[in-house]
Design a protein around this motif. Structure first.
Motif, short mmCIF file in Angstrom:
data_model
loop_
_atom_site.label_atom_id
_atom_site.label_comp_id
_atom_site.label_asym_id
_atom_site.label_seq_id
_atom_site.Cartn_x
_atom_site.Cartn_y
_atom_site.Cartn_z
N ILE A 1 6.06 1.68 14.02
CA ILE A 1 4.62 1.94 14.10
C ILE A 1 4.32 3.33 13.56
O ILE A 1 3.37 3.52 12.77
N ALA A 2 5.12 4.31 13.96
CA ALA A 2 4.91 5.69 13.50
C ALA A 2 5.10 5.80 11.98
O ALA A 2 4.37 6.54 11.32
N ALA A 3 6.05 5.06 11.43
CA ALA A 3 6.29 5.09 9.99
C ALA A 3 5.21 4.33 9.22
O ALA A 3 4.87 4.70 8.08
N PHE A 4 4.63 3.30 9.82
CA PHE A 4 3.57 2.52 9.17
C PHE A 4 2.25 3.27 9.17
O PHE A 4 1.46 3.17 8.23
N ARG A 5 1.96 4.02 10.25
CA ARG A 5 0.63 4.63 10.44
C ARG A 5 0.16 5.48 9.26
O ARG A 5 -1.00 5.32 8.83
N PRO A 6 0.99 6.38 8.69
CA PRO A 6 0.47 7.18 7.57
C PRO A 6 0.17 6.35 6.31
O PRO A 6 -0.64 6.75 5.48
N ILE A 7 0.80 5.21 6.21
CA ILE A 7 0.58 4.34 5.04
C ILE A 7 -0.63 3.46 5.26
O ILE A 7 -1.48 3.32 4.38
N ASP A 8 -0.71 2.86 6.47
CA ASP A 8 -1.79 1.92 6.74
C ASP A 8 -1.98 1.78 8.24
O ASP A 8 -1.12 1.22 8.93
N LEU B 1 0.80 -1.22 0.00
CA LEU B 1 0.00 0.00 0.00
C LEU B 1 0.84 1.28 0.00
O LEU B 1 0.35 2.34 -0.37
N GLY B 2 2.08 1.17 0.45
CA GLY B 2 2.92 2.36 0.53
C GLY B 2 3.50 2.74 -0.82
O GLY B 2 3.52 1.94 -1.76
#
Length: 169
Positions: free
Chosen positions: A133-140, A82-83
């Motif tokens: 987690i912080a890097a994943f959050r905006p993507i999914d 998704l990213g």
């Protein structure tokens, strides 16, 4: 009033399934590497350590870690699919760092038979999970949420590591 967007889902294509298998394989490869450091040092070294009353039974660890590694692989797959662009590169870099620190903790604590080294290593390890987690959050958001039990378990492991260090000075 606006309604939140519906969660996106990775496509179920042959490529997506290959990425899922690769993400799970990568996560479980890290699990295997960690077990190479851990298993030979369970007896007699780990068994001989003084441990706090809240130490889970040894049988709980492979069950918990198997679930966590599966969640990590699934989260990685979602972000990989998704990213896009720099956000995906940052998220994958964060994941790689935390995965390396995951394996490193097993070598620091078990292979080196050092609760002190384990304690020194687990702090950046936990920080790297939070970074992921912080890097994943905006993507999914789903992928980020899948890593929350992992962060909680490693936070618990840090407390356990600290207690073992204290008891075995």
């Amino acid at each position: 009033m606006t309604t939140p967007a519906a969660p996106r889902h990775p496509p179920l294509s042959p490529r997506s399934l290959l990425v899922l298998l690769g993400a799970l394989a990568l996560s479980f490869l890290a699990a295997r590497l960690g077990s190479i450091a851990t298993v030979p040092n369970l007896a007699p070294w780990y068994e001989g350590l003084a441990k706090p009353w809240f130490t889970p039974p040894n049988a709980a660890f492979p069950i918990a870690w198997s679930i966590l590694f599966a969640l990590m692989g699934f989260a990685l797959w979602r972000v990989a699919m998704l990213g896009e662009g720099a956000a995906r590169r940052r998220a994958l870099a964060a994941f790689a760092v935390q995965l390396a620190l995951n394996v490193g903790w097993s070598f620091a604590f078990f292979a080196a038979q050092s609760p002190l080294l384990g304690m020194i290593e687990i702090v950046p390890f936990l920080v790297s999970i939070l970074w992921t987690i912080a890097a994943f959050r905006p993507i999914d958001g789903v992928a980020a949420a899948l890593l929350c039990p992992y962060a909680a378990w490693v936070a618990f492991a840090a407390v356990l590591n600290a207690a073992i260090l204290s008891l075995n000075g």
